[in-house]
Design a protein around this motif. Structure first.
Motif, PDB file in Angstrom:
ATOM      1  N   GLN A 412      44.324  40.495  23.084  1.00 45.59           N
ATOM      2  CA  GLN A 412      42.884  40.518  22.853  1.00 45.59           C
ATOM      3  C   GLN A 412      42.187  41.447  23.850  1.00 45.59           C
ATOM      4  O   GLN A 412      41.237  42.159  23.505  1.00 45.59           O
ATOM      5  N   ARG A 415      42.740  44.874  22.556  1.00 40.59           N
ATOM      6  CA  ARG A 415      41.870  45.132  21.404  1.00 40.59           C
ATOM      7  C   ARG A 415      40.444  45.447  21.864  1.00 40.59           C
ATOM      8  O   ARG A 415      39.801  46.382  21.369  1.00 40.59           O
ATOM      9  N   ASP A 416      39.942  44.645  22.806  1.00 47.78           N
ATOM     10  CA  ASP A 416      38.585  44.874  23.314  1.00 47.78           C
ATOM     11  C   ASP A 416      38.489  46.242  23.993  1.00 47.78           C
ATOM     12  O   ASP A 416      37.491  46.957  23.841  1.00 47.78           O
TER      13      ASP A 416
END
Length: 642
Positions: A412, A415-416
Motif C-alpha cells: 500500500q 501504491r501511494d
C-alpha cells in the motif's frame, strides 16, 4: 496561410481536437506545445494529410512543398550524402525528368530538365548536403559512409539533415533536438533562424523554442490557443491568466519557503555560496511562474538523504573507456557534498563513459575511485527506459526495488508512492510496454527517488519528458540536498540546476571556467577555427590539384579547353567567394570594435543591450558566411580539372 477552422479529430475513443481553430501566417515560426499525449504528433499527421479530420476544415496552400523528419529508422547501404540529397525533392524531380527525357531521346525535354536542375541548385547540392551533415556533427571522413554503418541516434540525425535539405515552404519538426548534443543544437538553431519558410516545431527544450519561434500554439484540453511570442512569453502570459483564476497555491508557497530557508541559512558561508545562489535563481523563477507550475498535476521531490559524506568521491589518475580502450584518462578530481556539476562536451568525447564508470556500469580501466562512507548513488541512464521489464507493471517494479535494493516498503505504501507520480488505479498494474515514453521516464524517476540517494548521476534525463515534467524535475533537483552530476542538452535545466561545469574534451576532464553562455561562445569559436582550418586545407587541395592537372598532359589543347571551361564556370563562384571572405573580415572587425567599445567606460545600459544584440547577430551572420564559404570552396574544388 494555414487555417484550421472548427476542427474535431479523434484517435480511437480519444478526442484529440474539439472544435479547434487557429490561423498561421506565411513565414511564421511556431512552437507547438502541450503535455505528452495531448495530440501534438496527431496534429502534425493532420497537416501532412496522413489523417483526416472528423469535422471542420484544414486549409494549406496547395502548391506548398512540405518537409518533415521521418521518425522511422533508415535501413540502406546508400552513402550518407546521397541519402541526404534525396531530401531535396525539387532536385530529385528535375533529375527524374532528365532521365525520362534522355530515355525518350527528347532534346527539348532534356534542355528543360537541365534548366530545372540548374534552378534547383544542382551544382551546389552536394556541398550543401555535406555542410548540413558536418553542422549536425558528422566528420568530413564520414559523409560518404553507408547509412547502415551509423548507430540509431546518428541515423536520426541523417533524417533531420534530409528534411533540412528540402526547399520547403512548410517544415514540420517533431522533437528535432532529441539526438543532438549542444554543439549540433547551437548549429541547428542558427540554421533555423535563417530559414525563410513557415515552420512548426514540437519541442520540450524551452531555450531552443525561445531561440527560433515567434508564435506559440498551446494544445490543451483538445483546444488550440495561439500566443504571440516565444515559449517564455507564452509562459508569462499564461501565468498572468492563471493568477487571475487561481488565488491559492499553498504548496508552491511551501516550496518557496523551503528554498528561502536554505538561502537564509547558507548565503553567508563561502563554501555554500554557489549553492545558495542556485536556490536564489530557482526561487526567483518560482515567484514568477509559480501559478504555471501549480497548474501542473505533477510535482515531486527527492527524499532527504540518510547521510552526506564529504567528499563523496575522489578520482586519482582514473582512466575510463570500453574493452580496455581509453576514452578519458588521468582524471584527478573530487566530488563534494552539495555540488551541482554540469558535464559538457560533444558527442563521443566520453561524457556518458565517465558517468557509467562512476555508476559502476562499466569497469574502471586504471586508477582509483575512493567513495565516501555511506555513498548512495542514484543513476538515470540514457538507456534506462530500455532496461524496464516491459511485461511488468509499475507496482511490480517498485516491489522488486524495495525487496532487492531498498528501502523496504509495504504494498500500500508503494501504491501511494506511485500515485504521487501519477500512476493511479489500474495504471500500477498496466504493462510498462504499453506506457508512453514520458510515463516510463516518470517511473524511472519514481524508482530513483525511492532509493534516497545522496549522489544523483543523471545522463540526459529529459529526453522523454514534457515541459511541465521538466519543470518539476528542475524544482526537485534544486531542492535536493545531495550532490548532482548532470549530462544534458537541455540548457534551461543546466542553467537552473548547475553551479559549475566540467568539460570532457580531447580525452581529458577539466573544469570549465564560465557559465553556459561562455560554453556556447567557446563552441562558436571552436567552430570558426575548424572552418578556418578547412578553408586553408581546401585552398591547399585546390592548388595541388591544379598543379597536378597542369602536369603530364599529352593533349595540351584539350587540357587548355577543359581549363577554360572550368574557369568560366568558376568565375562567378570566385567572385562570390571573394565577397564572402570580405564579409567575414568585416564582421570580424566589427565584432572586435564592439567588444573594445563595450570594455570602455561611459557605456550606458541601453548601449550595452544594443551591443549585446549586435554581437549575437554578428555571430549568426558569421556562421552563415563561413557555411557559404565552405560550399563555394567545395564547388570550386569540384570544378578543378582532374
Amino acid at each position: 496561410m494555414i487555417v484550421l477552422k472548427n476542427i474535431t479529430l479523434r484517435r480511437g475513443t480519444k478526442v484529440v481536437l474539439q472544435d479547434a481553430s487557429v490561423t498561421l501566417q506565411p513565414g511564421e515560426k511556431v512552437g507547438l506545445i502541450g503535455r505528452n499525449g495531448a495530440g501534438k504528433s496527431s496534429l502534425f499527421s493532420l497537416l501532412a494529410q496522413r489523417l483526416q479530420s472528423d469535422a471542420g476544415d484544414v486549409s494549406i496552400p496547395p502548391r506548398w512543398r512540405m518537409a518533415e523528419v521521418a521518425q522511422s529508422m533508415p535501413e540502406t547501404d546508400q552513402p550518407a550524402t546521397d541519402f541526404v540529397l534525396e531530401g531535396d525533392t525539387r532536385l530529385m524531380e528535375a533529375n527524374a525528368a532528365l532521365a525520362a527525357a534522355e530515355a525518350a531521346d527528347d532534346g527539348n525535354a532534356m534542355a528543360e530538365a537541365h534548366q530545372a536542375i540548374a534552378e534547383a541548385g544542382g551544382f551546389e547540392a552536394r556541398p550543401k548536403a555535406q555542410a548540413l551533415l558536418m553542422g549536425l556533427g558528422f566528420r568530413i571522413d564520414q559523409v560518404d559512409d553507408p547509412v547502415n554503418s551509423f548507430s540509431g541516434g546518428w541515423r536520426m540525425r541523417l533524417q533531420l539533415a534530409r528534411a533540412l535539405m528540402c526547399p520547403a515552404d512548410l517544415m514540420l519538426l517533431d522533437e528535432p533536438t532529441n539526438h543532438l548534443d549542444l554543439d549540433a543544437l547551437v548549429w541547428l538553431e542558427a540554421w533555423l533562424q535563417r530559414y525563410e519558410g513557415t515552420m512548426i516545431v514540437i519541442s520540450h527544450d524551452r531555450e531552443f523554442l525561445d531561440a527560433i519561434t515567434k508564435v506559440t500554439v498551446h494544445l490543451d484540453e483538445a483546444r488550440l490557443t495561439r500566443y504571440t511570442g516565444n515559449y517564455t512569453a507564452f509562459e508569462e502570459m499564461r501565468a498572468e491568466r492563471l493568477v487571475q483564476a487561481q488565488a491559492n497555491y499553498a504548496k508552491q508557497q511551501e516550496r518557496m519557503a523551503h528554498l528561502q530557508k536554505f538561502i537564509d541559512r547558507f548565503k553567508a558561508k563561502a563554501s555554500k555560496a554557489k549553492q545558495a545562489q542556485s536556490r536564489v535563481k530557482a526561487l526567483a523563477r518560482m515567484e514568477k511562474l509559480g501559478p504555471v507550475l501549480t497548474s501542473s498535476d505533477f510535482q515531486f521531490e527527492f527524499r532527504e538523504p540518510v547521510s552526506l559524506p564529504n567528499p563523496m568521491l575522489a578520482f586519482s589518475m582514473m582512466t575510463c573507456g570500453y574493452d580496455g580502450v581509453p576514452i578519458v584518462h588521468d582524471i584527478n578530481r573530487s566530488v563534494l557534498a552539495g555540488q551541482r556539476i554540469g558535464i559538457l562536451g560533444a558527442n563521443g568525447q566520453g561524457k556518458s563513459t565517465l558517468v557509467k564508470t562512476i555508476a559502476k556500469d562499466i569497469p574502471l580501466i586504471s586508477g582509483e575511485v575512493t567513495e565516501g562512507k555511506g555513498l548512495s548513488i542514484g543513476y538515470f541512464a540514457q538507456q534506462e527506459l530500455d532496461v524496464l521489464q516491459l511485461d511488468d507493471g509499475p507496482l511490480m517494479h517498485m516491489v522488486r526495488l524495495a525487496r532487492d535494493v531498498g528501502p523496504p516498503g509495504r504494498e500500500q505504501e508503494l501504491r501511494d508512492f506511485l500515485g504521487s507520480f501519477r500512476f493511479v488505479g489500474d495504471m500500477v498494474t498496466q504493462s510498462v510496454g504499453s506506457l508512453s515514453g514520458g510515463e516510463k521516464a516518470r517511473l524511472v524517476l519514481a524508482m530513483l527517488v525511492w532509493q534516497r540517494p545522496n549522489l544523483l548521476l543523471m545522463d540526459e534525463p529529459t529526453n522523454h519528458l514534457d515541459l511541465t515534467t521538466r519543470e518539476a524535475l528542475s524544482m526537485a533537483l534544486n531542492e535536493f540536498e545531495g550532490t548532482v552530476m548532470l549530462v544534458s542538452h537541455d540548457r534551461a535545466l543546466l542553467r537552473e540546476v548547475c553551479d559549475e561545469f566540467w568539460l570532457v574534451s580531447g580525452g581529458e576532464v577539466k573544469p570549465f571556467d564560465g557559465d553556459l553562455d561562455d560554453y556556447q561562445k567557446w563552441l562558436l569559436e571552436t567552430s570558426r577555427e575548424m572552418a578556418k582550418a578547412a578553408r586553408e586545407a581546401g585552398s591547399a587541395k585546390v592548388k595541388a590539384q591544379k598543379a597536378a592537372a597542369s602536369a603530364g598532359k599529352d593533349d595540351r589543347k584539350a587540357s587548355a579547353q577543359q581549363r577554360q571551361k572550368a574557369a568560366d564556370q568558376a568565375k562567378p563562384l570566385k567572385t562570390e567567394l571573394a565577397q564572402v571572405e570580405r564579409r567575414i573580415e568585416t564582421l570580424s572587425q566589427e565584432k572586435a570594435n564592439i567588444e573594445a567599445a563595450a570594455a570602455g567606460a561611459g557605456v550606458s545600459p541601453a548601449q550595452r543591450v544594443e551591443q549585446g544584440k549586435r554581437l549575437k547577430q554578428i555571430d549568426v551572420d558569421t556562421a552563415a558566411a563561413e557555411s557559404r564559404w565552405l560550399e563555394l570552396t567545395e564547388a570550386l574544388d569540384a570544378l578543378s580539372p582532374p
